[in-house]
Design an enzyme around this catalytic site. Structure first.
Site, mmCIF file in Angstrom:
data_model
loop_
_atom_site.group_PDB
_atom_site.id
_atom_site.type_symbol
_atom_site.label_atom_id
_atom_site.label_comp_id
_atom_site.label_asym_id
_atom_site.label_seq_id
_atom_site.Cartn_x
_atom_site.Cartn_y
_atom_site.Cartn_z
ATOM 1 N N THR A 261 47.217 32.505 28.705
ATOM 2 C CA THR A 261 48.500 33.348 28.782
ATOM 3 C C THR A 261 49.704 32.840 27.904
ATOM 4 O O THR A 261 50.364 33.432 27.118
ATOM 5 C CB THR A 261 48.835 33.354 30.184
ATOM 6 O OG1 THR A 261 47.826 34.373 30.848
ATOM 7 C CG2 THR A 261 50.159 34.437 30.275
ATOM 8 N N SER B 113 40.730 31.962 29.562
ATOM 9 C CA SER B 113 40.027 31.026 30.370
ATOM 10 C C SER B 113 38.801 31.536 31.102
ATOM 11 O O SER B 113 38.316 30.685 31.689
ATOM 12 C CB SER B 113 41.272 30.253 31.403
ATOM 13 O OG SER B 113 41.450 31.011 32.359
ATOM 14 N N SER B 114 39.076 32.678 31.440
ATOM 15 C CA SER B 114 37.690 33.326 32.057
ATOM 16 C C SER B 114 36.415 33.249 31.248
ATOM 17 O O SER B 114 35.215 33.528 31.819
ATOM 18 C CB SER B 114 37.821 34.943 32.323
ATOM 19 O OG SER B 114 39.008 35.171 33.205
ATOM 20 N N ASP C 289 43.563 30.892 35.039
ATOM 21 C CA ASP C 289 42.242 31.292 35.668
ATOM 22 C C ASP C 289 41.221 30.289 36.242
ATOM 23 O O ASP C 289 40.866 30.216 37.474
ATOM 24 C CB ASP C 289 41.665 32.802 35.199
ATOM 25 C CG ASP C 289 42.512 33.895 35.567
ATOM 26 O OD1 ASP C 289 43.371 33.918 36.179
ATOM 27 O OD2 ASP C 289 42.015 34.978 34.674
ATOM 28 N N GLN D 210 35.607 26.244 53.207
ATOM 29 C CA GLN D 210 36.340 27.184 52.495
ATOM 30 C C GLN D 210 37.992 26.816 52.770
ATOM 31 O O GLN D 210 38.699 27.752 52.536
ATOM 32 C CB GLN D 210 35.935 28.706 53.290
ATOM 33 C CG GLN D 210 34.550 29.051 52.843
ATOM 34 C CD GLN D 210 34.016 30.252 53.770
ATOM 35 O OE1 GLN D 210 34.922 30.993 53.974
ATOM 36 N NE2 GLN D 210 32.824 30.514 53.691
#
Length: 321
Positions: free
Chosen positions: A12, A58-59, A90, A271
């Site tokens: 970005t 970055s994906s 990301d 998690q």
């Protein structure tokens, strides 16, 4: 005068608007920086910009890009006092984790940063993130891979992305911040890694098949059994709490046992943002331990995933492959 290297990979921070949303810009990033007077300040180190081609969201970053960033830094290690890697948010935490394993025995800082709004737009967080990262890279106080964002300096393999739209996008809930940037940049010497007296070593990762499986209430684990084959080298299992899984999930135990027999490494992460995995503390996790899974302790999923790729790469090298 200190000199640093800025490696622009995409993200970005250098993007521009299009009819389909933000995309990598066409103008060289060095030109964008040159138009902003702050980057010419005598308080900042001298810098060179290396711009990757193609620039990536970055994906789209993979192990290949991790190795490319690592090898670029390694090749220029003797020319600069520090490095700043500009990267999309990301998967920045994944790249920071990977680089911490790729670049070993560091005696210079490698700081990853980026922004939530492009550098050329109003209200952008890019300028502050980049300026602070440049100053940290030239400070002579940091000797490891870090991620800097919104006033926080974070150990690279402890970082996780916390928000998609806040300027405070990253944190390290399970480890203290290495530095805080306010009026001054205050470093926490007690948690910073010491400068290595050994030569820096480049350990590139292999594109090994590693899976991530998140446990959730009501999961039908049988649906995932077909992916556990001899080709799968590692599995990161995201469990509840301290490593717990549903007691009714006997199929999961069978899958882990099958993976263990195939030579697949199954590492258990939590998690929860904080705390550690402790297999066997609860009966709900004992089955994983008996089946051959290993505890990831307090590792992030991002770190565990890249660490297994390093382990497999090292095992191939030791076998002469």
């Amino acid at each position: 005068m200190k000199r640093i290297c800025i490696i622009y990979t995409g993200g970005t921070i250098g993007m521009e608007r299009s009819e389909n949303g933000y995309k990598p810009g066409k103008e060289p990033f060095a030109n964008i920086m040159a138009r902003i007077s702050d980057f010419s300040s005598s308080e900042l180190p001298k810098y060179d910009v290396i711009e990757f081609s193609p620039l990536l969201d970055s994906s789209d970053v993979t192990v290949s890009e991790w190795n490319k960033i690592g090898s670029t830094i390694y090749e220029h290690m003797d020319e600069y006092d520090g490095f700043v890697v500009l990267h999309g948010t990301d998967t920045m935490a994944y790249t920071a984790s990977a680089l911490s394993f790729i670049l070993q025995n560091l005696s210079k800082p490698v700081i990853l940063t980026g922004s939530q709004i492009p550098l050329g737009e109003i209200r952008s967080d890019a300028k502050d993130n980049l300026i602070a990262s440049m100053m940290i890279a030239a400070s002579g106080k940091v000797f490891e891979v870090c991620l800097y964002f919104a006033g926080k300096l974070i150990r690279g393999n402890r970082a996780i992305k916390m928000s998609a739209d806040s300027f405070i996008a990253f944190d390290s809930p399970n480890y203290p911040h290495l530095a805080e940037a306010g009026i001054d940049i205050k470093y926490r010497d007690s948690v910073l890694m010491k400068k290595s007296d050994k030569p820096c070593v480049l350990k590139e990762l292999n594109e090994e098949p590693v899976g991530v499986l998140k446990i959730f209430p009501g999961i039908q684990i049988e649906l995932f059994e077909q992916i556990i084959t001899e080709k799968l080298r590692g599995v990161v299992l995201e469990t509840f709490g301290a490593g717990n899984v549903p007691n009714y999930c006997s199929a999961l135990t069978n899958i882990i046992q099958k993976a263990y027999e195939n030579g697949t490494i199954v590492v258990v992460c939590s998690q929860c943002p904080t705390g550690t995995v402790s297999l066997g503390t609860y009966a709900a996790s004992s089955c994983l331990k008996r089946a051959g899974a290993v505890s990831g302790k307090n590792m992030t999923t991002e770190a565990a995933e890249s660490l297994w790729k390093l382990i497999f790469a090292a095992s191939l090298m030791s076998n002469g492959e």
